[in-house]
Enzyme design. Structure first.
Site, mmCIF file in Angstrom:
data_model
loop_
_atom_site.group_PDB
_atom_site.id
_atom_site.type_symbol
_atom_site.label_atom_id
_atom_site.label_comp_id
_atom_site.label_asym_id
_atom_site.label_seq_id
_atom_site.Cartn_x
_atom_site.Cartn_y
_atom_site.Cartn_z
ATOM 1 N N SER A 50 33.159 48.776 34.104
ATOM 2 C CA SER A 50 34.337 48.980 33.244
ATOM 3 C C SER A 50 34.123 50.223 32.375
ATOM 4 C CB SER A 50 34.525 47.756 32.334
ATOM 5 O OG SER A 50 33.465 47.725 31.377
ATOM 6 N N ASP A 82 36.231 49.360 37.431
ATOM 7 C CA ASP A 82 37.092 48.261 36.963
ATOM 8 C C ASP A 82 38.056 48.798 35.898
ATOM 9 O OD1 ASP A 82 37.883 45.591 36.820
ATOM 10 O OD2 ASP A 82 36.382 45.071 35.298
ATOM 11 N N GLU A 134 47.410 47.319 40.046
ATOM 12 C CA GLU A 134 47.836 46.012 39.516
ATOM 13 C C GLU A 134 49.330 45.987 39.235
ATOM 14 O OE1 GLU A 134 45.213 44.258 36.612
ATOM 15 O OE2 GLU A 134 46.879 43.433 35.452
ATOM 16 N N HIS A 180 41.768 37.463 31.047
ATOM 17 C CA HIS A 180 40.418 37.930 30.728
ATOM 18 C C HIS A 180 39.799 37.142 29.566
ATOM 19 C CE1 HIS A 180 41.952 41.584 32.868
ATOM 20 N NE2 HIS A 180 40.762 41.445 33.428
ATOM 21 N N GLY A 214 40.215 38.212 35.772
ATOM 22 C CA GLY A 214 40.188 37.132 34.781
ATOM 23 C C GLY A 214 39.913 35.780 35.400
ATOM 24 N N ASN A 256 37.308 38.595 40.417
ATOM 25 C CA ASN A 256 36.543 39.274 39.359
ATOM 26 C C ASN A 256 35.939 38.284 38.378
ATOM 27 O OD1 ASN A 256 37.619 41.541 40.516
ATOM 28 N ND2 ASN A 256 38.414 42.396 38.614
ATOM 29 N N ILE A 257 34.644 38.414 38.174
ATOM 30 C CA ILE A 257 33.939 37.505 37.271
ATOM 31 C C ILE A 257 33.039 38.315 36.338
ATOM 32 C CG2 ILE A 257 32.279 35.594 37.136
ATOM 33 C CD1 ILE A 257 33.333 34.777 39.983
ATOM 34 N N ASP A 258 33.294 38.194 35.074
ATOM 35 C CA ASP A 258 32.473 38.853 34.053
ATOM 36 C C ASP A 258 32.049 37.855 32.975
ATOM 37 O OD1 ASP A 258 31.213 40.519 32.316
ATOM 38 O OD2 ASP A 258 32.919 41.782 31.864
HETATM 39 O O1 G3H Z 1 38.260 43.092 32.456
HETATM 40 C C1 G3H Z 1 37.377 43.374 31.704
HETATM 41 C C2 G3H Z 1 35.957 43.119 32.032
HETATM 42 O O2 G3H Z 1 35.589 41.811 31.684
HETATM 43 C C3 G3H Z 1 35.093 44.150 31.405
HETATM 44 O O3 G3H Z 1 34.941 43.906 30.068
HETATM 45 O O4 G3H Z 1 35.699 46.036 29.059
HETATM 46 O O5 G3H Z 1 34.230 44.459 27.778
HETATM 47 O O6 G3H Z 1 33.311 45.779 29.690
HETATM 48 P P1 G3H Z 1 34.525 45.138 29.078
HETATM 49 P P1 13P Z 2 36.752 37.278 33.236
HETATM 50 O O1 13P Z 2 36.831 37.670 31.807
HETATM 51 O O2 13P Z 2 37.573 36.050 33.507
HETATM 52 O O3 13P Z 2 35.366 37.138 33.729
HETATM 53 O O4 13P Z 2 37.455 38.461 34.093
HETATM 54 C C1 13P Z 2 36.739 39.618 34.432
HETATM 55 C C2 13P Z 2 37.607 40.673 35.019
HETATM 56 O O5 13P Z 2 38.735 40.477 35.396
HETATM 57 C C3 13P Z 2 37.035 42.017 35.138
HETATM 58 O O6 13P Z 2 37.967 42.940 35.569
HETATM 59 ZN ZN ZN Z 3 39.936 42.601 34.919
#
Ligand code: G3H
Ligand code: 13P
Ligand code: ZN
Length: 311
Positions: A50, A82, A134, A180, A214, A256-258
């Site tokens: 990201s 991302d 998107e 997210h 998300g 997507n998993i963060d």
């Molecule tokens: O969609 C967002 C991702 O979870 C990345 O998060 O922008 O805090 O790195 P970030």
């Molecule tokens: P989460 O916050 O649900 O893990 O989503 C991550 C995401 O969409 C990154 O682009």
């Molecule tokens: Zn995202």
């Protein structure tokens, strides 16, 4: 095996009724955790970066860390930007060796979203890179931008054919109820996805890979560890894994998993310090964090995505 694009991954995932995990990376331990998990499960994997990750780690470090991952495994790995905010960010990532980029102009008016996305597609395709865009608007927080739930918008199936044909994108991220962050639903809310919208979009775009952002599930056992060892994550609620499994069997090829990775990493560190108050060597607590994140990724691959043994 060198970095690959997501083209072949998605063709196989679509036909096979599974999805490939796209996991956010910010440092060496996270990259190692994800790639070791994928490697042990024989799963293809997408490492995504990201704007926040670029700022935190410096894109040059991330590029070399991903290169190290590629050199130490033989599974297919794609490196993906991302939420690329504009043409310049996408171009910089393409020039940097990314094999996939997302241009996220979903908050812009229709014509502008199409124009920016098309420009990115032209540059990316000239360089052998694939593009995700998107349509629709997810609630939640990304890169410090907060979209309130009331401003979220499901993707309209009536728009997807025109958008994909006018832009030439390779995959489409849609909004069907994911969001997210770790607080996706209020207690008492029904945490369901609009699978009906996904099915309709799937029928309008046969064979076309769909992406879910998300998609963290915020496992309650990990949240309980954080809360038990001094953290405060009350009412953290994610997408039920059963809903994601349904989506992965349909047209969704990338999930997507963060947040779930962050929760796993942090739970292990919080527990480590309570169990070992005298420790101050980062290698000690980062070993636990990396291991817990690796277990989380394996769980996703085997029990949610269905991508084990598809490498
Ligand atoms: O969609 C967002 C991702 O979870 C990345 O998060 O922008 O805090 O790195 P970030
Ligand atoms: P989460 O916050 O649900 O893990 O989503 C991550 C995401 O969409 C990154 O682009
Ligand atoms: Zn995202």
């Amino acid at each position: 095996m060198p970095l690959v694009t997501t083209k072949e991954m998605f063709e196989k995932a679509y036909k096979g009724g599974y999805a490939v995990g796209a996991f956010n990376v910010n440092n060496m331990e996270m990259i190692q955790a994800i790639v070791e998990a994928a490697s042990e499960c024989r799963s293809p994997v997408i490492l995504q970066v990201s704007a926040g990750a670029r700022k935190y780690a410096n894109p040059v470090y991330l590029r070399h860390l991903v290169q190290a991952a590629v050199e130490t495994t033989d599974i297919p790995i794609a490196m993906h930007l991302d939420h690329g905010a504009d043409f310049e960010t996408c171009k910089a990532s393409i020039d940097d060796g990314f094999t996939s980029v997302m241009i996220d102009a979903s908050s812009k008016p229709w014509d502008e979203n199409i124009a920016i996305t098309k420009k990115v597609v032209e540059y990316a395709h000239d360089h052998g890179v694939v593009v995700e865009a998107e349509l629709g608007k997810l609630a939640g927080v990304e890169d410090d931008v907060k979209v309130e739930a009331k401003d979220a918008m499901f993707t309209s199936p009536d728009e997807v054919e025109e958008f994909t044909s006018k832009t030439g994108i390779d995959s489409l991220a849609i909004a069907i109820g994911t969001s997210h962050g770790a607080y996706k639903f209020k207690p008492g809310q029904d945490p369901k996805l609009r699978i009906d919208i996904l099915e309709e979009i799937g029928s309008r775009l046969p064979g076309f890979p769909i992406v879910l952002h998300g998609a963290s599930s915020v496992p309650q056992d990990q949240v309980a560890i954080i809360n038990k060892f001094g953290g405060e994550m009350p009412n953290a609620i994610g997408i039920p894994e059963s809903e994601l499994k349904k989506a992965a069997k349909l047209a969704v090829c990338k999930i997507n998993i963060d947040s779930d990775l962050r929760v796993a990493f942090t739970a292990a560190i919080r527990k480590h310090f309570v169990d070992n108050p005298s420790h101050f060597d980062p290698r000690q607590y980062l070993t636990d964090a990396r291991l817990n994140m690796k277990e989380m990724v394996k769980h996703k691959i085997v029990n949610v995505l269905g991508s084990a043994n598809k490498a």
